[in-house]
Design a protein around this motif. Structure first.
Motif, PDB file in Angstrom:
ATOM      1  N   SER A 223      61.149  52.535 -69.686  1.00 29.86           N
ATOM      2  CA  SER A 223      60.830  52.678 -68.268  1.00 29.86           C
ATOM      3  C   SER A 223      61.105  51.399 -67.487  1.00 29.86           C
ATOM      4  O   SER A 223      61.123  50.297 -68.039  1.00 29.86           O
ATOM      5  N   LYS A 224      61.320  51.569 -66.195  1.00 26.74           N
ATOM      6  CA  LYS A 224      61.491  50.455 -65.270  1.00 26.74           C
ATOM      7  C   LYS A 224      60.356  50.485 -64.247  1.00 26.74           C
ATOM      8  O   LYS A 224      59.502  51.360 -64.284  1.00 26.74           O
ATOM      9  N   GLY A 225      60.375  49.531 -63.337  1.00 25.69           N
ATOM     10  CA  GLY A 225      59.272  49.431 -62.381  1.00 25.69           C
ATOM     11  C   GLY A 225      59.232  50.582 -61.396  1.00 25.69           C
ATOM     12  O   GLY A 225      60.261  51.152 -61.034  1.00 25.69           O
ATOM     13  N   ARG A 226      58.032  50.911 -60.951  1.00 26.01           N
ATOM     14  CA  ARG A 226      57.872  51.918 -59.899  1.00 26.01           C
ATOM     15  C   ARG A 226      56.774  51.478 -58.934  1.00 26.01           C
ATOM     16  O   ARG A 226      55.875  50.709 -59.273  1.00 26.01           O
ATOM     17  N   VAL A 227      56.875  52.001 -57.724  1.00 25.81           N
ATOM     18  CA  VAL A 227      55.885  51.718 -56.678  1.00 25.81           C
ATOM     19  C   VAL A 227      55.267  53.035 -56.245  1.00 25.81           C
ATOM     20  O   VAL A 227      55.962  54.037 -56.055  1.00 25.81           O
ATOM     21  N   SER A 228      53.951  53.036 -56.105  1.00 33.98           N
ATOM     22  CA  SER A 228      53.244  54.243 -55.697  1.00 33.98           C
ATOM     23  C   SER A 228      52.079  53.867 -54.791  1.00 33.98           C
ATOM     24  O   SER A 228      51.689  52.706 -54.693  1.00 33.98           O
TER      25      SER A 228
ATOM     26  N   ARG B  45      67.396  40.463 -49.619  1.00 34.72           N
ATOM     27  CA  ARG B  45      67.236  41.405 -50.737  1.00 34.72           C
ATOM     28  C   ARG B  45      66.339  42.573 -50.332  1.00 34.72           C
ATOM     29  O   ARG B  45      66.399  43.651 -50.925  1.00 34.72           O
ATOM     30  N   ILE B  46      65.519  42.329 -49.328  1.00 36.08           N
ATOM     31  CA  ILE B  46      64.613  43.371 -48.844  1.00 36.08           C
ATOM     32  C   ILE B  46      65.389  44.604 -48.373  1.00 36.08           C
ATOM     33  O   ILE B  46      64.892  45.731 -48.427  1.00 36.08           O
ATOM     34  N   PHE B  47      66.631  44.398 -47.931  1.00 38.96           N
ATOM     35  CA  PHE B  47      67.411  45.497 -47.368  1.00 38.96           C
ATOM     36  C   PHE B  47      68.349  46.153 -48.380  1.00 38.96           C
ATOM     37  O   PHE B  47      69.128  47.030 -48.023  1.00 38.96           O
ATOM     38  N   GLN B  48      68.291  45.724 -49.638  1.00 43.49           N
ATOM     39  CA  GLN B  48      69.040  46.417 -50.680  1.00 43.49           C
ATOM     40  C   GLN B  48      68.370  47.739 -51.016  1.00 43.49           C
ATOM     41  O   GLN B  48      67.187  47.950 -50.733  1.00 43.49           O
ATOM     42  N   ASP B  49      69.124  48.641 -51.632  1.00 43.47           N
ATOM     43  CA  ASP B  49      68.521  49.849 -52.167  1.00 43.47           C
ATOM     44  C   ASP B  49      67.559  49.442 -53.282  1.00 43.47           C
ATOM     45  O   ASP B  49      67.930  48.686 -54.182  1.00 43.47           O
ATOM     46  N   PHE B  50      66.341  49.927 -53.233  1.00 44.55           N
ATOM     47  CA  PHE B  50      65.324  49.495 -54.191  1.00 44.55           C
ATOM     48  C   PHE B  50      65.753  49.742 -55.634  1.00 44.55           C
ATOM     49  O   PHE B  50      65.464  48.945 -56.519  1.00 44.55           O
ATOM     50  N   ASP B  51      66.458  50.840 -55.869  1.00 46.60           N
ATOM     51  CA  ASP B  51      66.886  51.174 -57.228  1.00 46.60           C
ATOM     52  C   ASP B  51      67.948  50.214 -57.760  1.00 46.60           C
ATOM     53  O   ASP B  51      68.215  50.184 -58.967  1.00 46.60           O
ATOM     54  N   ASP B  52      68.553  49.422 -56.857  1.00 44.37           N
ATOM     55  CA  ASP B  52      69.555  48.439 -57.282  1.00 44.37           C
ATOM     56  C   ASP B  52      68.927  47.085 -57.622  1.00 44.37           C
ATOM     57  O   ASP B  52      69.621  46.170 -58.062  1.00 44.37           O
ATOM     58  N   ILE B  53      67.638  46.968 -57.405  1.00 45.37           N
ATOM     59  CA  ILE B  53      66.933  45.717 -57.675  1.00 45.37           C
ATOM     60  C   ILE B  53      66.152  45.851 -58.982  1.00 45.37           C
ATOM     61  O   ILE B  53      65.379  46.791 -59.157  1.00 45.37           O
ATOM     62  N   ASP B  54      66.379  44.933 -59.903  1.00 46.58           N
ATOM     63  CA  ASP B  54      65.617  44.937 -61.149  1.00 46.58           C
ATOM     64  C   ASP B  54      64.274  44.263 -60.878  1.00 46.58           C
ATOM     65  O   ASP B  54      64.119  43.055 -61.031  1.00 46.58           O
ATOM     66  N   VAL B  55      63.324  45.076 -60.427  1.00 45.10           N
ATOM     67  CA  VAL B  55      62.034  44.533 -60.003  1.00 45.10           C
ATOM     68  C   VAL B  55      61.296  43.856 -61.159  1.00 45.10           C
ATOM     69  O   VAL B  55      60.458  42.980 -60.946  1.00 45.10           O
ATOM     70  N   ASP B  56      61.639  44.211 -62.399  1.00 49.17           N
ATOM     71  CA  ASP B  56      60.957  43.600 -63.542  1.00 49.17           C
ATOM     72  C   ASP B  56      61.309  42.124 -63.705  1.00 49.17           C
ATOM     73  O   ASP B  56      60.589  41.384 -64.377  1.00 49.17           O
ATOM     74  N   THR B  57      62.393  41.669 -63.083  1.00 45.15           N
ATOM     75  CA  THR B  57      62.715  40.242 -63.122  1.00 45.15           C
ATOM     76  C   THR B  57      61.765  39.449 -62.232  1.00 45.15           C
ATOM     77  O   THR B  57      61.741  38.212 -62.294  1.00 45.15           O
ATOM     78  N   LEU B  58      60.977  40.145 -61.412  1.00 43.16           N
ATOM     79  CA  LEU B  58      60.044  39.485 -60.496  1.00 43.16           C
ATOM     80  C   LEU B  58      58.603  39.564 -60.990  1.00 43.16           C
ATOM     81  O   LEU B  58      57.671  39.284 -60.249  1.00 43.16           O
ATOM     82  N   ARG B  59      58.422  39.917 -62.264  1.00 39.13           N
ATOM     83  CA  ARG B  59      57.057  40.097 -62.790  1.00 39.13           C
ATOM     84  C   ARG B  59      56.269  38.793 -62.850  1.00 39.13           C
ATOM     85  O   ARG B  59      55.049  38.804 -62.977  1.00 39.13           O
ATOM     86  N   GLY B  60      56.967  37.657 -62.737  1.00 47.56           N
ATOM     87  CA  GLY B  60      56.264  36.375 -62.710  1.00 47.56           C
ATOM     88  C   GLY B  60      55.801  35.978 -61.322  1.00 47.56           C
ATOM     89  O   GLY B  60      55.085  34.981 -61.169  1.00 47.56           O
ATOM     90  N   CYS B  61      56.176  36.751 -60.307  1.00 49.17           N
ATOM     91  CA  CYS B  61      55.796  36.440 -58.908  1.00 49.17           C
ATOM     92  C   CYS B  61      54.443  37.073 -58.610  1.00 49.17           C
ATOM     93  O   CYS B  61      54.369  38.171 -58.056  1.00 49.17           O
ATOM     94  N   ARG B  62      53.382  36.399 -58.972  1.00 46.96           N
ATOM     95  CA  ARG B  62      52.069  37.038 -59.000  1.00 46.96           C
ATOM     96  C   ARG B  62      51.089  36.548 -57.927  1.00 46.96           C
ATOM     97  O   ARG B  62      49.901  36.862 -57.981  1.00 46.96           O
ATOM     98  N   THR B  63      51.561  35.788 -56.956  1.00 44.52           N
ATOM     99  CA  THR B  63      50.653  35.279 -55.924  1.00 44.52           C
ATOM    100  C   THR B  63      49.901  36.401 -55.222  1.00 44.52           C
ATOM    101  O   THR B  63      48.743  36.251 -54.855  1.00 44.52           O
ATOM    102  N   ASN B  64      50.564  37.528 -55.048  1.00 46.58           N
ATOM    103  CA  ASN B  64      49.990  38.622 -54.262  1.00 46.58           C
ATOM    104  C   ASN B  64      49.801  39.906 -55.063  1.00 46.58           C
ATOM    105  O   ASN B  64      49.663  40.979 -54.476  1.00 46.58           O
ATOM    106  N   VAL B  65      49.784  39.801 -56.390  1.00 47.41           N
ATOM    107  CA  VAL B  65      49.723  40.987 -57.248  1.00 47.41           C
ATOM    108  C   VAL B  65      48.534  40.877 -58.210  1.00 47.41           C
ATOM    109  O   VAL B  65      48.413  39.910 -58.945  1.00 47.41           O
TER     110      VAL B  65
END
Length: 319
Positions: free
Chosen positions: A250-255, A74-94
């Motif tokens: 809004s959807k997720g963003r990275v900065s 999944r790392i190699f998908q286009d980021f805009d095609d990934i619904d990053v908000d479905t990963l909001r429970g993955c908090r080990t490193n956030v």
């Protein structure tokens, strides 16, 4: 007081509320680095396309590795095609405020990412590198989901509160904001105009939280017409108040967000460990060694109220 790079005046001789000095300083920086002034105290730099593409690719790999806990296709998908908000429970490193914390398991990715970040940084300041007094080596790689995380809503340092980084880092730095991936239009940073009456006398006073300062900025007006562009670097004086802003859909963003020190000014004592007097050359002269792993769980406790979450947990070592 006008800004001059060669001034030997002590910081104590400059009033933090001297807006003429701050405007002059920003003009000098913009002129030296060929930046576009988008306001008296905000400047913009467009990252070259080739460099930007490479950095965004490395950034996407790092972000999804932090969230997925493994190296996935999944790392190699286009980021805009990934619904990053479905990963909001993955908090080990956030962290609650969305910072993606480096861990030993993917410190190689972290080093590759920062190697390219500092290449971008060197390109930006190439017109006159001497303007930078101190270089911060701990930029925040930040993921802001489409809606705020529950454990961040009532935190005193939630960036959804209008704030100045001066309140936790001292009065003289520059805030650096770089929208990079995802929904950077509807999920962004919003800046505020400085009132014509100026800033309150205690505006730059230190505070452990943003909440205690909200009365100071209650009359500030948002710059609604100004939306930072993806792939651009925005440098703003600490006199400029800003906040995390999201539209309803809004959807997720990275900065990337970090700080920059220009002129004969100190940093907060608890933050000194984050700075060098030159841009590091990652991979040739130095590497980041990460002391904490994913098996340690969430995020290490900050050393002090004003220190960074990486302090004592990552070290820049000579190679």
């Amino acid at each position: 007081m006008q800004f001059t790079m060669n001034s030997t005046r002590d910081t104590a001789e400059v009033d933090a509320l001297d807006m003429e000095y701050r405007v002059s300083r920003m003009k000098s920086v913009a002129s030296a680095w060929n930046l576009k002034l988008v306001g008296p105290l905000i400047a913009e730099y467009k990252i070259p396309e080739e460099t930007l593409d490479e950095f965004q690719s490395l950034l996407q790999i790092y972000v999804l590795r932090c969230l997925l806990g493994k190296f996935s296709m999944r790392i190699f998908q286009d980021f805009d095609d990934i619904d990053v908000d479905t990963l909001r429970g993955c908090r080990t490193n956030v962290t609650p405020n969305g910072a993606l914390v480096p861990k030993t398991e993917y410190q190689l990715m972290y080093n590759l990412l920062l190697m390219k970040w500092f290449d971008i940084y060197k390109g930006m300041i190439s017109g006159d590198p001497s303007f930078v007094r101190l270089v911060r080596v701990t930029p925040n790689i930040r993921l802001k989901f489409g809606r705020e995380l529950e454990d961040n809503k009532n935190r005193g340092l939630n960036t959804e509160y209008p704030h100045s980084d001066a309140w936790v880092e001292g009065p003289w730095g520059y805030n650096v904001f770089v929208p990079m991936l995802g929904d950077c239009f509807n999920n962004t940073l919003r800046y505020y105009k400085i009132p014509e009456s100026g800033l309150a006398k205690n505006f730059f006073d230190q505070s452990k939280t943003y909440t205690t300062k909200q009365e100071l900025v209650s009359s500030f007006v948002e710059m609604e017409e100004f939306i930072p562009k993806k792939g651009h670097i925005y440098i703003s004086d600490y006199a400029v108040v800003h906040k995390t802003w999201r539209s309803e859909d809004s959807k997720g963003r990275v900065s990337i967000d970090t700080t920059l020190m220009v002129g004969n000014h100190p940093v907060h004592p608890d933050r000194e460990v984050e700075y060098l007097d030159k841009v590091p050359i990652i991979g040739e002269e130095s590497l980041f060694k990460v002391a904490v792993g994913e098996k340690n769980g969430f995020v290490p406790t900050k050393k002090t109220d004003f220190s960074h979450y990486t302090t004592g947990n990552i070290n820049l070592i000579n190679i």
